[in-house]
Structures are given as structure tokens and as C-alpha cells.
Design a protein around this motif. Structure first.
Motif, PDB file in Angstrom:
ATOM      1  N   ASP A 162       0.831  -1.203   0.000  1.00  0.00           N
ATOM      2  CA  ASP A 162       0.000   0.000   0.000  1.00  0.00           C
ATOM      3  C   ASP A 162       0.867   1.255   0.000  1.00  0.00           C
ATOM      4  O   ASP A 162       0.574   2.227  -0.704  1.00  0.00           O
ATOM      5  CB  ASP A 162      -0.942   0.011   1.201  1.00  0.00           C
ATOM      6  N   GLY A 163       1.923   1.250   0.788  1.00  0.00           N
ATOM      7  CA  GLY A 163       2.836   2.389   0.821  1.00  0.00           C
ATOM      8  C   GLY A 163       3.537   2.579  -0.504  1.00  0.00           C
ATOM      9  O   GLY A 163       3.685   3.709  -0.994  1.00  0.00           O
ATOM     10  N   LEU A 164       3.980   1.493  -1.098  1.00  0.00           N
ATOM     11  CA  LEU A 164       4.638   1.557  -2.400  1.00  0.00           C
ATOM     12  C   LEU A 164       3.685   2.091  -3.460  1.00  0.00           C
ATOM     13  O   LEU A 164       4.055   2.928  -4.285  1.00  0.00           O
ATOM     14  CB  LEU A 164       5.151   0.168  -2.784  1.00  0.00           C
ATOM     15  N   ARG A 165       2.442   1.636  -3.423  1.00  0.00           N
ATOM     16  CA  ARG A 165       1.439   2.098  -4.375  1.00  0.00           C
ATOM     17  C   ARG A 165       1.181   3.594  -4.209  1.00  0.00           C
ATOM     18  O   ARG A 165       1.044   4.330  -5.194  1.00  0.00           O
ATOM     19  CB  ARG A 165       0.138   1.319  -4.178  1.00  0.00           C
ATOM     20  N   ALA A 166       1.141   4.081  -2.969  1.00  0.00           N
ATOM     21  CA  ALA A 166       0.927   5.507  -2.713  1.00  0.00           C
ATOM     22  C   ALA A 166       2.091   6.326  -3.266  1.00  0.00           C
ATOM     23  O   ALA A 166       1.884   7.390  -3.871  1.00  0.00           O
ATOM     24  CB  ALA A 166       0.758   5.757  -1.217  1.00  0.00           C
ATOM     25  N   ARG A 167       3.309   5.851  -3.082  1.00  0.00           N
ATOM     26  CA  ARG A 167       4.469   6.578  -3.597  1.00  0.00           C
ATOM     27  C   ARG A 167       4.503   6.567  -5.120  1.00  0.00           C
ATOM     28  O   ARG A 167       4.830   7.566  -5.754  1.00  0.00           O
ATOM     29  CB  ARG A 167       5.757   5.981  -3.041  1.00  0.00           C
TER      30      ARG A 167
ATOM     31  N   LYS B  67       0.920   8.260   8.623  1.00  0.00           N
ATOM     32  CA  LYS B  67      -0.360   8.909   8.899  1.00  0.00           C
ATOM     33  C   LYS B  67      -1.452   8.421   7.969  1.00  0.00           C
ATOM     34  O   LYS B  67      -2.568   8.158   8.404  1.00  0.00           O
ATOM     35  CB  LYS B  67      -0.228  10.429   8.756  1.00  0.00           C
ATOM     36  N   ARG B  68      -1.127   8.286   6.700  1.00  0.00           N
ATOM     37  CA  ARG B  68      -2.157   8.006   5.709  1.00  0.00           C
ATOM     38  C   ARG B  68      -2.389   6.517   5.509  1.00  0.00           C
ATOM     39  O   ARG B  68      -3.498   6.022   5.722  1.00  0.00           O
ATOM     40  CB  ARG B  68      -1.752   8.650   4.383  1.00  0.00           C
ATOM     41  N   VAL B  69      -1.380   5.784   5.116  1.00  0.00           N
ATOM     42  CA  VAL B  69      -1.540   4.394   4.694  1.00  0.00           C
ATOM     43  C   VAL B  69      -1.824   3.469   5.871  1.00  0.00           C
ATOM     44  O   VAL B  69      -2.732   2.648   5.808  1.00  0.00           O
ATOM     45  CB  VAL B  69      -0.302   3.919   3.902  1.00  0.00           C
ATOM     46  N   ILE B  70      -1.066   3.614   6.929  1.00  0.00           N
ATOM     47  CA  ILE B  70      -1.250   2.703   8.064  1.00  0.00           C
ATOM     48  C   ILE B  70      -2.593   2.960   8.736  1.00  0.00           C
ATOM     49  O   ILE B  70      -3.283   2.028   9.148  1.00  0.00           O
ATOM     50  CB  ILE B  70      -0.074   2.815   9.045  1.00  0.00           C
ATOM     51  N   THR B  71      -2.998   4.218   8.813  1.00  0.00           N
ATOM     52  CA  THR B  71      -4.300   4.538   9.400  1.00  0.00           C
ATOM     53  C   THR B  71      -5.422   3.929   8.552  1.00  0.00           C
ATOM     54  O   THR B  71      -6.379   3.372   9.091  1.00  0.00           O
ATOM     55  CB  THR B  71      -4.483   6.063   9.522  1.00  0.00           C
TER      56      THR B  71
ATOM     57  N   ASP C 148      -9.534  -0.540   7.539  1.00  0.00           N
ATOM     58  CA  ASP C 148     -10.023  -1.601   6.685  1.00  0.00           C
ATOM     59  C   ASP C 148     -10.162  -2.916   7.442  1.00  0.00           C
ATOM     60  O   ASP C 148     -10.933  -3.787   7.064  1.00  0.00           O
ATOM     61  CB  ASP C 148      -9.111  -1.797   5.477  1.00  0.00           C
ATOM     62  N   GLY C 149      -9.406  -3.024   8.519  1.00  0.00           N
ATOM     63  CA  GLY C 149      -9.511  -4.182   9.388  1.00  0.00           C
ATOM     64  C   GLY C 149      -8.710  -5.311   8.902  1.00  0.00           C
ATOM     65  O   GLY C 149      -8.612  -6.371   9.128  1.00  0.00           O
TER      66      GLY C 149
END
Length: 65
Positions: free
Chosen positions: A32-37, A55-59, A64-65
Motif C-alpha cells: 500500500d505504501g509503495l502504491r501511494a508513492r 499517517k495516511r496508509v497505516i491509518t 479496513d480491518g
């Protein structure tokens, strides 16, 4: 002097399942972090810092659970 140690783990079935779950979750968050970058790069936005990812991806992943 530097020492090197080699360890080998032999988890039982329940431990293997718990390890697989933990590593699977870590892989999802990393992807998810890689996709955001990558999305920010393709959009011409500034580099997404580690703090912003936290702040963004982990939250979002927690929600999403």
C-alpha cells in the motif's frame, strides 16, 4: 571483533500460522505504501515521506480491518 550468529527456528503449526499472518499484514502495508508513492510520482506530486505514509496508509489499513 565482529561476531556472527546463525539461528534457525522450528515453529509449530500455530506459530507458523501466526508468523504467516504477521508477515502477510506487513506485506500488505508495504505494498500500500509503495502504491501511494508510485501514484504520487506518476501524478507529479512530491515524494511521500515515511511520516506521511504512517499517517495516511497505516491509518487506512487499520480502518479496513
Amino acid at each position: 571483533m565482529r561476531l556472527r550468529y546463525r539461528y534457525r527456528l522450528h515453529p509449530d503449526a500455530a506459530q507458523r500460522e501466526a508468523l504467516a499472518r504477521a508477515f502477510g499484514c506487513a506485506r500488505v502495508v508495504f505494498n500500500d505504501g509503495l502504491r501511494a508513492r508510485q501514484a504520487a510520482y506518476e501524478a507529479g506530486l512530491p515524494y511521500v515521506s515515511d511520516g506521511e505514509l504512517s499517517k495516511r496508509v497505516i491509518t487506512e489499513a487499520k480502518q479496513d480491518g
